[in-house]
Motif scaffolding. Structure first.
Motif, PDB file in Angstrom:
ATOM      1  N   ASN A 239       0.920  -1.115  -0.226  1.00  0.00           N
ATOM      2  CA  ASN A 239      -0.106   0.138   0.109  1.00  0.00           C
ATOM      3  C   ASN A 239       0.879   1.147  -0.009  1.00  0.00           C
ATOM      4  O   ASN A 239       0.510   2.290  -0.711  1.00  0.00           O
ATOM      5  N   LYS A 240       1.718   1.341   0.744  1.00  0.00           N
ATOM      6  CA  LYS A 240       2.892   2.463   1.064  1.00  0.00           C
ATOM      7  C   LYS A 240       3.385   2.454  -0.358  1.00  0.00           C
ATOM      8  O   LYS A 240       3.784   3.703  -1.115  1.00  0.00           O
ATOM      9  N   VAL A 241       3.885   1.288  -0.945  1.00  0.00           N
ATOM     10  CA  VAL A 241       4.503   1.415  -2.289  1.00  0.00           C
ATOM     11  C   VAL A 241       3.661   2.057  -3.617  1.00  0.00           C
ATOM     12  O   VAL A 241       4.392   2.697  -4.290  1.00  0.00           O
ATOM     13  N   GLN A 242       2.490   1.642  -3.620  1.00  0.00           N
ATOM     14  CA  GLN A 242       1.653   1.975  -4.639  1.00  0.00           C
ATOM     15  C   GLN A 242       1.269   3.662  -4.609  1.00  0.00           C
ATOM     16  O   GLN A 242       1.225   4.220  -5.483  1.00  0.00           O
ATOM     17  N   SER A 243       1.581   4.198  -3.326  1.00  0.00           N
ATOM     18  CA  SER A 243       1.412   5.534  -3.207  1.00  0.00           C
ATOM     19  C   SER A 243       2.570   6.299  -3.120  1.00  0.00           C
ATOM     20  O   SER A 243       2.480   7.681  -2.814  1.00  0.00           O
ATOM     21  N   ASP A 244       3.648   5.619  -3.110  1.00  0.00           N
ATOM     22  CA  ASP A 244       5.049   6.603  -3.322  1.00  0.00           C
ATOM     23  C   ASP A 244       5.305   7.143  -4.370  1.00  0.00           C
ATOM     24  O   ASP A 244       5.203   6.307  -5.470  1.00  0.00           O
ATOM     25  N   ASP A 245       5.737   8.200  -4.515  1.00  0.00           N
ATOM     26  CA  ASP A 245       5.723   9.123  -5.841  1.00  0.00           C
ATOM     27  C   ASP A 245       7.216   8.762  -6.274  1.00  0.00           C
ATOM     28  O   ASP A 245       7.059   8.820  -7.740  1.00  0.00           O
ATOM     29  N   LEU A 246       8.272   8.021  -5.926  1.00  0.00           N
ATOM     30  CA  LEU A 246       9.270   7.248  -6.792  1.00  0.00           C
ATOM     31  C   LEU A 246       9.129   6.072  -6.883  1.00  0.00           C
ATOM     32  O   LEU A 246       9.488   5.801  -8.204  1.00  0.00           O
ATOM     33  N   ILE A 247       8.987   5.225  -6.131  1.00  0.00           N
ATOM     34  CA  ILE A 247       8.637   3.698  -6.435  1.00  0.00           C
ATOM     35  C   ILE A 247       7.405   3.088  -7.001  1.00  0.00           C
ATOM     36  O   ILE A 247       7.185   2.402  -7.618  1.00  0.00           O
ATOM     37  N   GLY A 248       6.564   3.951  -6.718  1.00  0.00           N
ATOM     38  CA  GLY A 248       5.021   3.632  -7.056  1.00  0.00           C
ATOM     39  C   GLY A 248       4.900   3.562  -8.447  1.00  0.00           C
ATOM     40  O   GLY A 248       4.268   2.413  -8.929  1.00  0.00           O
TER      41      GLY A 248
ATOM     42  N   GLU B 104      16.938   2.359  -2.140  1.00  0.00           N
ATOM     43  CA  GLU B 104      16.969   2.774  -0.543  1.00  0.00           C
ATOM     44  C   GLU B 104      15.578   3.285  -0.518  1.00  0.00           C
ATOM     45  O   GLU B 104      15.122   2.853   0.884  1.00  0.00           O
ATOM     46  N   ARG B 105      14.719   3.751  -1.251  1.00  0.00           N
ATOM     47  CA  ARG B 105      13.367   3.999  -0.836  1.00  0.00           C
ATOM     48  C   ARG B 105      12.532   2.760  -0.604  1.00  0.00           C
ATOM     49  O   ARG B 105      11.764   2.578   0.464  1.00  0.00           O
ATOM     50  N   TRP B 106      12.648   1.516  -1.372  1.00  0.00           N
ATOM     51  CA  TRP B 106      12.182   0.072  -1.079  1.00  0.00           C
ATOM     52  C   TRP B 106      12.475  -0.078   0.256  1.00  0.00           C
ATOM     53  O   TRP B 106      11.545  -0.639   1.144  1.00  0.00           O
ATOM     54  N   LEU B 107      13.744  -0.014   0.728  1.00  0.00           N
ATOM     55  CA  LEU B 107      14.245  -0.603   1.978  1.00  0.00           C
ATOM     56  C   LEU B 107      13.541   0.382   3.092  1.00  0.00           C
ATOM     57  O   LEU B 107      13.224  -0.263   4.250  1.00  0.00           O
ATOM     58  N   LEU B 108      13.512   1.597   3.102  1.00  0.00           N
ATOM     59  CA  LEU B 108      12.949   2.570   4.027  1.00  0.00           C
ATOM     60  C   LEU B 108      11.499   2.254   4.255  1.00  0.00           C
ATOM     61  O   LEU B 108      11.044   2.097   5.339  1.00  0.00           O
ATOM     62  N   LEU B 109      10.646   2.001   3.054  1.00  0.00           N
ATOM     63  CA  LEU B 109       9.259   1.747   3.240  1.00  0.00           C
ATOM     64  C   LEU B 109       9.022   0.356   3.909  1.00  0.00           C
ATOM     65  O   LEU B 109       8.192   0.073   4.839  1.00  0.00           O
ATOM     66  N   PHE B 110      10.042  -0.699   3.638  1.00  0.00           N
ATOM     67  CA  PHE B 110       9.981  -1.934   4.198  1.00  0.00           C
ATOM     68  C   PHE B 110      10.201  -1.826   5.410  1.00  0.00           C
ATOM     69  O   PHE B 110       9.395  -2.445   6.300  1.00  0.00           O
ATOM     70  N   GLN B 111      11.110  -1.239   5.962  1.00  0.00           N
ATOM     71  CA  GLN B 111      11.677  -1.338   7.347  1.00  0.00           C
ATOM     72  C   GLN B 111      10.711  -0.573   8.170  1.00  0.00           C
ATOM     73  O   GLN B 111      10.477  -0.783   9.345  1.00  0.00           O
TER      74      GLN B 111
ATOM     75  N   LYS C 260      13.974  -7.779   8.175  1.00  0.00           N
ATOM     76  CA  LYS C 260      14.697  -6.511   7.563  1.00  0.00           C
ATOM     77  C   LYS C 260      15.965  -6.791   7.145  1.00  0.00           C
ATOM     78  O   LYS C 260      16.495  -6.400   5.914  1.00  0.00           O
ATOM     79  N   LYS C 261      16.827  -7.901   7.892  1.00  0.00           N
ATOM     80  CA  LYS C 261      18.016  -8.307   7.279  1.00  0.00           C
ATOM     81  C   LYS C 261      18.118  -8.831   6.072  1.00  0.00           C
ATOM     82  O   LYS C 261      18.814  -8.675   5.124  1.00  0.00           O
ATOM     83  N   LYS C 262      17.197  -9.859   5.763  1.00  0.00           N
ATOM     84  CA  LYS C 262      16.874 -10.326   4.392  1.00  0.00           C
ATOM     85  C   LYS C 262      16.484  -9.510   3.353  1.00  0.00           C
ATOM     86  O   LYS C 262      17.072  -9.621   2.148  1.00  0.00           O
ATOM     87  N   ALA C 263      15.631  -8.243   3.645  1.00  0.00           N
ATOM     88  CA  ALA C 263      15.450  -7.414   2.810  1.00  0.00           C
ATOM     89  C   ALA C 263      16.701  -6.657   2.272  1.00  0.00           C
ATOM     90  O   ALA C 263      16.847  -6.166   1.178  1.00  0.00           O
ATOM     91  N   ASP C 264      17.510  -6.339   3.297  1.00  0.00           N
ATOM     92  CA  ASP C 264      18.803  -5.719   2.884  1.00  0.00           C
ATOM     93  C   ASP C 264      19.624  -6.413   2.058  1.00  0.00           C
ATOM     94  O   ASP C 264      20.224  -5.576   1.094  1.00  0.00           O
ATOM     95  N   ILE C 265      19.904  -7.596   2.418  1.00  0.00           N
ATOM     96  CA  ILE C 265      20.722  -8.496   1.429  1.00  0.00           C
ATOM     97  C   ILE C 265      20.124  -8.740   0.174  1.00  0.00           C
ATOM     98  O   ILE C 265      20.840  -8.627  -0.865  1.00  0.00           O
ATOM     99  N   MET C 266      18.784  -8.626   0.026  1.00  0.00           N
ATOM    100  CA  MET C 266      18.195  -8.872  -1.264  1.00  0.00           C
ATOM    101  C   MET C 266      18.232  -7.636  -2.094  1.00  0.00           C
ATOM    102  O   MET C 266      18.570  -7.488  -3.278  1.00  0.00           O
ATOM    103  N   ALA C 267      18.287  -6.356  -1.652  1.00  0.00           N
ATOM    104  CA  ALA C 267      18.529  -5.192  -2.162  1.00  0.00           C
ATOM    105  C   ALA C 267      19.919  -4.956  -2.718  1.00  0.00           C
ATOM    106  O   ALA C 267      19.960  -4.529  -3.819  1.00  0.00           O
TER     107      ALA C 267
END
Length: 128
Positions: free
Chosen positions: A20-29, A79-86, A102-109
């Motif tokens: 939901n955050k991703v879809q409304s984000d102006d950068l990654i949405g 960076e934005r993806w990780l910020l929203l995820f965290q 959060k660690k797995k998301a960091d590694i994936m990014a």
């Protein structure tokens, strides 16, 4: 009140909230909206991905990197993806599994960005 991330229902909560955050984000949405026309199948795939990644439950099939490789993604997108995820994880959860996801998301990014950068080639690289 925050709780330990413990089951599939918790995964559904954080995946739905995150996207939901991703879809409304102006950068990654717009990046996601350019390739996803029906969000429900994507969400279901993400439920299965995180269920496998966190709890070892079979059910995820796919190649996440292959889906992201053709997109015009750069470091600031990750960076934005990780910020929203965290932020999403920290809103609902605490404890060992919250830190693990959060660690797995960091590694994936980091891995995805590195692979994308290597695919671009350049004057000093030859890609066969």
């Amino acid at each position: 009140m925050k709780k330990e991330l413990a089951n599939f229902e918790d995964i559904v909560l954080f995946v739905d909230s995150f996207y939901n955050k991703v879809q409304s984000d102006d950068l990654i949405g717009p990046v996601f909206d350019s390739v996803i026309t029906d969000w429900q199948p994507h969400l279901e795939k993400m439920y299965n991905f995180w269920n496998a990644a966190l709890f070892g439950v079979p059910g995820f099939k796919g190649n996440p990197f292959a889906r992201h490789a053709p997109l015009s993604l750069q470091e600031h997108h990750f960076e934005r993806w990780l910020l929203l995820f965290q932020q999403t994880i920290d809103t609902y959860f605490e404890g060992t599994m919250a830190e693990e996801v959060k660690k797995k998301a960091d590694i994936m990014a980091i891995l995805f960005l590195s692979k994308i950068d290597n695919m671009k080639g350049g004057a000093n690289r030859v890609i066969v």
